[in-house]
Design an enzyme around this catalytic site. Structure first.
Site: not given
Ligand SMILES: NC(=O)c1ccc[n+]([C@@H]2O[C@H](COP(=O)([O-])OP(=O)(O)OC[C@H]3O[C@@H](n4cnc5c(N)ncnc54)[C@H](O)[C@@H]3O)[C@@H](O)[C@H]2O)c1
Ligand SMILES: [Zn+2]
Length: 377
Positions: A131, A153, A195, A236, A246, A250, A254, A257, A261, A275
C-alpha cells in the site's frame, strides 16, 4: 598525481515544496556518490532495492551498488529489458514481486535507476506494494532528469494507450547526476532535449532565448548542461508545487503531448519514434495549429520550430522512416487521449513563445482540417 575529483562544484539543490512531502532534487556531476549518505540521513537503517534496465545496468549499476555497499546499506536488484514496452502489466508484476521477495517494507526504499521508463514503472510499483513504499529517483536520461523523475506521476501503458494505469506518488529524493548522461546515445539525449525546450516554450521566453544561443554547450556537457537541467527542474518543481494533481496549470507540461502521443501510438511505441521525438513533432503541431487559429504569428511559430530543427529533432512526420499515418488514424488516437470532454478536445496552445495556455474547447473539426493540411504539406 591524484586523480581529478569526480565533482568540481557543489550540487544545485531544487526543492519541490509539497508540505510534509517536500523533497530535494540534487543536480550535479558525481552526485550519485551522495546516494548512501542521503539515504542514511533520510531513512536510517533502511534496506533498498534498485530497479533498473539492462542497458543502464551495464553502465551504472556497479557504481550505485558500490555507493550503497560502502555505507553498509543492504540492497538487491531487479533488472528489466530496456524500452517503452517494459511499461507493461507483465513487467509491473515482475518488479512488484521482486520488491516483495527482497523483503522491502515500510521503512525501506525502492531506488529507480534509469530513464523515464524505469522511473514510471518503479515509481508505480512502489506506490502499490504494501500500500505504498517510499522511493528515490536516480534519473539517467536527460528526459528523466528534467521531467519524468520530478513531480510524482507514475504509470504503465494500457493496450488502449499510454500512461493509462498509474498513480501520483512523489519520490522522497531525486539525484540527477549529469555525469551519467555521458553514456547516453546522442539520439536519446536529443530526444530528451525536446522536453527541455518545452519548458522555455511553455512559459519562459528568456530560457528559450538562452537555449537558442547555448544549446551546443548543453549538448557538449559542463556547466551549461547543468544550468539547463536546473532551470527546467525549477520550472517543473514550481508548477508541481502549485498544482500537484493537474487540476489546472500542470496541464501546460503537456505542450506537444496530445499530438505527440498520437504519433507515438501510430509508431507502436517503438524505437522508430522516441517519446521526445514525438514531443518535438507535437510541439511543431501545437505551434502551427496555434498560428493557423490566428493566436500567434507564423514568424513566431517558425522561430519555435526552427530551434527544434537546429538541434536535429524531427519537425515533420516525413522525417520518420516507415511511418504511415492517416488523418483518420491520428484523430482516432487523439480522441482516445484522456483529455477529451463532451466532444471538445483539450490542447495546450500558444499565444507566443513562453505563452502557452490550456484550451479546453477545441473543435475536433479544426484539428482535422489542420492535420489534413499538415500531412499534405
Ligand atoms: N512521469 C512523468 O511525469 C513523465 C514525464 C515525461 C516522460 N515520461 C515517460 O518517460 C518515458 C521516456 O523516458 P526516457 O526517454 O528516459 O526513456 P527510457 O527510460 O526508455 O530510456 C531511453 C533509453 O536510454 C537507455 N539509457 C538510459 N540511461 C542511459 C545512460 N545513462 N546511458 C546509456 N543508455 C541509457 C535506456 O536503456 C533506454 O534504452 C516515457 O515512457 C514517458 O511516458 C514520464
Ligand atoms: Zn513527455
Amino acid at each position: 598525481m591524484m586523480t581529478a575529483p569526480l565533482r568540481t562544484r557543489e550540487p544545485t539543490i531544487v526543492p519541490v515544496e509539497l508540505g510534509n512531502r517536500t523533497y530535494e532534487i540534487a543536480i550535479g556531476r558525481g552526485v550519485l556518490g551522495e546516494l548512501s549518505t542521503r539515504i542514511a540521513a533520510l531513512r536510517p537503517g533502511s534496506r533498498t532495492i534498485i530497479v533498473t534496465d539492462e542497458t543502464v545496468a551495464t553502465h551504472h549499476l556497479a557504481t550505485a551498488e558500490a555507493a550503497l555497499a560502502a555505507a553498509s546499506i543492504p540492497t538487491s536488484t531487479v533488472v528489466i529489458p530496456p524500452g517503452e514496452a517494459s511499461k507493461s502489466w507483465e513487467k509491473f508484476e515482475t518488479v512488484c514481486e521482486a520488491i516483495i521477495a527482497a523483503r522491502i517494507e515500510r521503512n525501506d526504499l525502492v531506488v529507480a535507476l534509469g530513464g523515464g521508463v524505469i522511473g514510471d514503472l518503479a515509481g508505480f510499483a512502489a506506490s502499490v506494494v504494501r500500500r505504498g513504499l517510499d522511493y528515490v529517483q536516480v534519473p539517467t536520461t536527460l528526459l528523466a532528469q528534467v521531467d519524468s523523475s520530478v513531480g510524482g506521476k507514475t504509470a504503465i501503458n494500457s493496450r488502449h494507450g499510454k500512461n493509462l494505469v498509474g498513480m501520483f506518488h512523489q519520490p522522497i529524493l531525486v539525484l540527477a547526476d549529469t555525469a551519467l548522461l555521458d553514456t547516453l546515445p546522442a539520439r536519446d539525449f536529443r530526444a530528451g532535449y525536446a522536453e527541455v525546450a518545452k519548458f522555455g516554450l511553455l512559459g519562459d521566453a528568456g530560457f528559450f532565448a538562452w537555449l537558442e544561443s547555448n544549446w551546443q554547450d548543453v549538448f557538449a556537457g559542463g556547466p551549461a548542461r547543468e544550468h539547463a537541467i536546473a532551470i527546467a527542474c525549477r520550472g517543473k518543481a514550481g508548477i508541481v508545487a502549485r498544482d500537484e494533481r493537474e487540476t489546472g496549470e500542470r496541464a501546460l507540461l503537456n505542450l506537444g503531448h496530445t499530438f505527440g502521443h498520437a504519433f507515438e501510438a501510430a509508431a507502436g511505441f517503438s524505437d522508430r519514434l522516441l517519446h521526445g521525438e514525438a514531443v518535438a513533432l507535437g510541439i511543431v503541431c501545437a505551434f502551427e495549429f496555434s498560428a493557423s487559429l490566428g493566436l500567434l504569428s507564423q514568424a513566431e511559430a517558425e522561430r519555435a520550430i526552427g530551434h527544434l530543427a537546429a538541434v536535429g529533432l524531427p519537425t515533420h512526420i516525413r522525417q520518420v522512416s516507415n511511418m504511415h499515418v492517416s488523418v483518420d488514424m491520428l484523430m482516432d488516437l487523439i480522441g482516445q487521449d484522456k483529455k477529451v470532454k463532451r466532444g471538445k478536445l483539450t490542447f495546450i496552445l500558444a499565444r507566443g513563445i513562453g505563452q502557452s495556455f490550456i484550451a479546453n474547447d477545441v473543435d475536433p473539426a479544426q484539428v482535422r482540417t489542420f492535420l489534413t493540411q499538415k500531412l499534405e504539406s
